[in-house]
Design a protein around this motif. Structure first.
Motif, PDB file in Angstrom:
ATOM      1  N   LEU A   1      28.086  33.684  39.693  1.00  0.00           N
ATOM      2  CA  LEU A   1      28.608  34.711  40.593  1.00  0.00           C
ATOM      3  C   LEU A   1      29.959  35.220  40.113  1.00  0.00           C
ATOM      4  O   LEU A   1      30.231  36.434  40.144  1.00  0.00           O
ATOM      5  CB  LEU A   1      28.725  34.146  42.010  1.00  0.00           C
ATOM      6  CG  LEU A   1      29.324  35.075  43.070  1.00  0.00           C
ATOM      7  CD1 LEU A   1      28.539  36.383  43.168  1.00  0.00           C
ATOM      8  CD2 LEU A   1      29.353  34.367  44.429  1.00  0.00           C
ATOM      9  N   ALA A   2      30.821  34.305  39.653  1.00  0.00           N
ATOM     10  CA  ALA A   2      32.140  34.712  39.167  1.00  0.00           C
ATOM     11  C   ALA A   2      32.023  35.628  37.955  1.00  0.00           C
ATOM     12  O   ALA A   2      32.771  36.601  37.813  1.00  0.00           O
ATOM     13  CB  ALA A   2      32.976  33.478  38.831  1.00  0.00           C
ATOM     14  N   ILE A   3      31.074  35.330  37.065  1.00  0.00           N
ATOM     15  CA  ILE A   3      30.850  36.202  35.905  1.00  0.00           C
ATOM     16  C   ILE A   3      30.320  37.551  36.363  1.00  0.00           C
ATOM     17  O   ILE A   3      30.786  38.602  35.908  1.00  0.00           O
ATOM     18  CB  ILE A   3      29.881  35.538  34.911  1.00  0.00           C
ATOM     19  CG1 ILE A   3      30.503  34.273  34.313  1.00  0.00           C
ATOM     20  CG2 ILE A   3      29.502  36.517  33.789  1.00  0.00           C
ATOM     21  CD1 ILE A   3      29.547  33.450  33.468  1.00  0.00           C
ATOM     22  N   GLY A   4      29.345  37.530  37.276  1.00  0.00           N
ATOM     23  CA  GLY A   4      28.798  38.776  37.792  1.00  0.00           C
ATOM     24  C   GLY A   4      29.853  39.625  38.475  1.00  0.00           C
ATOM     25  O   GLY A   4      29.901  40.853  38.304  1.00  0.00           O
ATOM     26  N   ARG A   5      30.726  38.977  39.258  1.00  0.00           N
ATOM     27  CA  ARG A   5      31.792  39.710  39.955  1.00  0.00           C
ATOM     28  C   ARG A   5      32.732  40.374  38.964  1.00  0.00           C
ATOM     29  O   ARG A   5      33.138  41.533  39.148  1.00  0.00           O
ATOM     30  CB  ARG A   5      32.563  38.738  40.855  1.00  0.00           C
ATOM     31  CG  ARG A   5      33.666  39.391  41.682  1.00  0.00           C
ATOM     32  CD  ARG A   5      34.382  38.363  42.536  1.00  0.00           C
ATOM     33  NE  ARG A   5      35.019  37.334  41.705  1.00  0.00           N
ATOM     34  CZ  ARG A   5      35.671  36.279  42.196  1.00  0.00           C
ATOM     35  NH1 ARG A   5      35.727  36.097  43.505  1.00  0.00           N
ATOM     36  NH2 ARG A   5      36.226  35.396  41.395  1.00  0.00           N
ATOM     37  N   ALA A   6      33.086  39.665  37.883  1.00  0.00           N
ATOM     38  CA  ALA A   6      33.956  40.252  36.863  1.00  0.00           C
ATOM     39  C   ALA A   6      33.268  41.420  36.162  1.00  0.00           C
ATOM     40  O   ALA A   6      33.890  42.454  35.891  1.00  0.00           O
ATOM     41  CB  ALA A   6      34.367  39.184  35.851  1.00  0.00           C
ATOM     42  N   LEU A   7      31.978  41.281  35.864  1.00  0.00           N
ATOM     43  CA  LEU A   7      31.247  42.367  35.207  1.00  0.00           C
ATOM     44  C   LEU A   7      31.154  43.603  36.086  1.00  0.00           C
ATOM     45  O   LEU A   7      31.135  44.732  35.583  1.00  0.00           O
ATOM     46  CB  LEU A   7      29.848  41.887  34.816  1.00  0.00           C
ATOM     47  CG  LEU A   7      29.776  40.873  33.679  1.00  0.00           C
ATOM     48  CD1 LEU A   7      28.349  40.368  33.505  1.00  0.00           C
ATOM     49  CD2 LEU A   7      30.285  41.473  32.368  1.00  0.00           C
ATOM     50  N   MET A   8      31.111  43.408  37.399  1.00  0.00           N
ATOM     51  CA  MET A   8      31.011  44.549  38.316  1.00  0.00           C
ATOM     52  C   MET A   8      32.265  45.422  38.309  1.00  0.00           C
ATOM     53  O   MET A   8      32.250  46.533  38.836  1.00  0.00           O
ATOM     54  CB  MET A   8      30.702  44.062  39.729  1.00  0.00           C
ATOM     55  CG  MET A   8      29.258  43.619  39.928  1.00  0.00           C
ATOM     56  SD  MET A   8      28.061  44.976  39.899  1.00  0.00           S
ATOM     57  CE  MET A   8      28.318  45.697  41.542  1.00  0.00           C
TER      58      MET A   8
END
Length: 233
Positions: free
Chosen positions: A142-149
């Motif tokens: 989730l943390a990676i996805g949030r940064a990518l967003m």
């Protein structure tokens, strides 16, 4: 994308960084390695403006950002996956992903919820689940996805796989490999030499707040025992 030159910083009266230098080029995956307590996270925090620089320079995308606020650094296109993940525990997975979503760099291949769900199918399954109830590995996804967003030009991952189960660790490495293959610039902190050797373009090692070794894959092969000495416990 990123140039760090002679960076110095610390906390209060204690100086932690004395001479950190590294570079990340467009589309490169670059590692920052070293034992615990050597200044890796402080380096990231100083690059992001979370800790004030006492000397040296940070240049992002050709613009000097030394002394800039974290908000300013982020707006230039830097996405951070912090140590310890730090998701918003009371928000759902979906809310975490959209909370800071932006495309300030006007990227044509912008990240969307659907693309994140394709990258991390578990996030689709957990979309309406509170982030605080996820496993540690799921929180890292989730943390990676949030940064990518935030559609960053440069993605920084601090302790990318620390404390994760082997199967989750392998999934994270696979995702980082896909991002690199798609041209995402990445600065990566981790200790798994075997994986980093095949995944990254170049490597930097810090010891007691100083950059003490740097090189590519061939250099890592040649100096493998020396590098293990710097990185091992």
């Amino acid at each position: 994308m990123l140039s760090v030159q002679g960076l110095q910083s610390g906390y209060g009266h204690s100086q932690v960084l004395f001479d950190i230098s590294l570079e990340v080029g467009q589309g490169e995956c670059v590692t920052l390695m070293g034992r615990n307590g050597m200044g890796k996270t402080t380096s990231i925090k100083t690059i992001m403006g979370l800790v004030g620089a006492r000397g040296g320079r940070v240049i992002i995308g050709g613009r000097e950002t030394t002394g800039q606020t974290p908000e300013r650094v982020a707006r230039l296109g830097v996405g951070l996956v912090p140590e310890g993940r730090q998701v918003f525990p009371t928000l759902t997975v979906r809310e975490n992903l959209i909370a800071t979503a932006a495309n300030r760099q006007k990227r044509g291949d912008s990240w969307t919820l659907e693309r994140i769900y394709e990258l991390f199918p578990r996030m689709r399954e957990r979309a309406e689940q509170a982030a605080g109830t996820l496993s540690g590995g799921e929180q890292q996804m989730l943390a990676i996805g949030r940064a990518l967003m935030t559609n960053p030009w440069l993605l920084i991952l601090d302790e990318a796989t620390e404390g994760l189960a082997p199967v989750i660790r392998a999934e994270i490495w696979d995702v980082i490999g896909k991002l690199r293959a798609n041209g995402q610039s990445i600065l990566l902190i981790d200790k798994n030499l075997a994986v980093l050797k095949r995944l990254a373009d170049r490597h930097y090692i810090i010891e007691k707040g100083r950059t003490v070794w740097s090189g590519g894959g061939d250099d890592l092969d040649r100096d493998y025992e020396k590098v293990q000495g710097y990185v091992g416990v």
